[in-house]
Design a protein around this motif. Sequence first.
Motif, PDB file in Angstrom:
ATOM      1  N   LYS A   1       0.799  -1.230   0.000  1.00 14.80           N
ATOM      2  CA  LYS A   1       0.000   0.000   0.000  1.00 14.80           C
ATOM      3  C   LYS A   1       0.828   1.275   0.000  1.00 14.80           C
ATOM      4  CE  LYS A   1      -3.946  -2.141   0.056  1.00 14.80           C
ATOM      5  NZ  LYS A   1      -4.814  -2.128  -1.133  1.00 14.80           N
ATOM      6  N   PHE A   2       2.145   1.136  -0.189  1.00 14.03           N
ATOM      7  CA  PHE A   2       2.956   2.350  -0.210  1.00 14.03           C
ATOM      8  C   PHE A   2       2.732   3.088  -1.518  1.00 14.03           C
ATOM      9  CE2 PHE A   2       6.056   5.068   1.481  1.00 14.03           C
ATOM     10  CZ  PHE A   2       6.873   5.483   0.452  1.00 14.03           C
ATOM     11  N   LEU A   3       2.492   4.412  -1.414  1.00 13.20           N
ATOM     12  CA  LEU A   3       2.247   5.251  -2.584  1.00 13.20           C
ATOM     13  C   LEU A   3       3.557   5.865  -3.040  1.00 13.20           C
ATOM     14  CD1 LEU A   3      -0.947   7.359  -1.921  1.00 13.20           C
ATOM     15  CD2 LEU A   3      -0.514   5.995  -3.931  1.00 13.20           C
ATOM     16  N   LYS A   4       3.946   5.574  -4.269  1.00 15.05           N
ATOM     17  CA  LYS A   4       5.205   6.114  -4.789  1.00 15.05           C
ATOM     18  C   LYS A   4       4.915   6.987  -6.001  1.00 15.05           C
ATOM     19  CE  LYS A   4       9.380   4.391  -7.110  1.00 15.05           C
ATOM     20  NZ  LYS A   4      10.269   5.493  -6.756  1.00 15.05           N
ATOM     21  N   ILE A   5       5.374   8.231  -5.935  1.00  9.83           N
ATOM     22  CA  ILE A   5       5.212   9.120  -7.093  1.00  9.83           C
ATOM     23  C   ILE A   5       6.123   8.630  -8.204  1.00  9.83           C
ATOM     24  CG2 ILE A   5       6.925  10.746  -6.164  1.00  9.83           C
ATOM     25  CD1 ILE A   5       3.914  11.975  -8.078  1.00  9.83           C
TER      26      ILE A   5
ATOM     27  N   GLU B   1      10.738  10.371 -11.121  1.00  3.93           N
ATOM     28  CA  GLU B   1      11.443   9.645 -10.077  1.00  3.93           C
ATOM     29  C   GLU B   1      12.192   8.462 -10.699  1.00  3.93           C
ATOM     30  OE1 GLU B   1      11.769  10.500  -6.939  1.00  3.93           O
ATOM     31  OE2 GLU B   1      10.556  12.299  -7.148  1.00  3.93           O
ATOM     32  N   THR B   2      12.877   7.721  -9.869  1.00  5.36           N
ATOM     33  CA  THR B   2      13.689   6.610 -10.388  1.00  5.36           C
ATOM     34  C   THR B   2      12.774   5.492 -10.863  1.00  5.36           C
ATOM     35  OG1 THR B   2      13.889   5.858  -8.107  1.00  5.36           O
ATOM     36  CG2 THR B   2      15.736   7.085  -9.042  1.00  5.36           C
ATOM     37  N   VAL B   3      12.276   5.688 -12.044  1.00  2.75           N
ATOM     38  CA  VAL B   3      11.365   4.728 -12.670  1.00  2.75           C
ATOM     39  C   VAL B   3      12.070   4.151 -13.895  1.00  2.75           C
ATOM     40  CG1 VAL B   3       9.130   4.535 -13.825  1.00  2.75           C
ATOM     41  CG2 VAL B   3       9.375   6.051 -11.862  1.00  2.75           C
TER      42      VAL B   3
END
Lengths: 116, 118
Positions: free
Chosen positions: B41-45, B58-60
């Motif tokens: 459930k962690f929200l990562k931009i 971001e590091t995507v």
Amino acid sequence: AQKITQTQPGMFVQEKEAVTLDCTYDTSDPSYGLFWYKQPSSGEMIFLIYQGSYDQQNATEGRYSLNFQKARKSANLVISASQLGDSAMYFCAMRGPRDSNYQLIWGAGTKLIIKP
Amino acid sequence: DTAVSQTPKYLVTQMGNDKSIKCEQNLGHDTMYWYKQDSKKFLKIMFSYNNKELIINETVPNRFSPKSPDKAHLNLHINSLELGDSAVYFCASSQPGLAASRLYNEQFFGPGTRLTVL
């Protein structure tokens, strides 16, 4: 760097009791805003309440209130008279810096389960 | 009268495939976002666009490519899907501004797209 910490991964609370969900933040910006969002099991993200750093009073929205303690850098969400429908994930977020275009910085969330 | 809409809501696909998720907002906001929410459930931009211009990346992995044809739309294309891409992807929009007020900072979310890579 700005940061949001939610130290409670999960909580169980008896129906009709009040609940306090913890949120601490770290920022050097004197102007900031804090949000709480709810995510029920259906998945949508629902805005609950907002507190601005210069607001004189703690924010309230119905059964939700924000216990804003600026000196302690905490913005705890209080839910009065909890209901079964309050079972959900709850996220605390803070407005980020200007160079990030004020994106929201998110906590890890707290899973709240209301017991009948 | 949906404010932020995403399609599809569910996406099940095989590893190695390419897929797209579409997002549209009718709030007149200048800024749109893509988030990834993992199983914890962690929200990562992932990305942020302001008026069609990429602001945050971001590091995507570069298998993920956002496209903003206009400020009301932000699509996400994913190449060569991997098992680890399985997640819920949220689109959001806001109208950020200098004032630390709800008006200029609240993010409005789409319903999410649950991507399952088999």
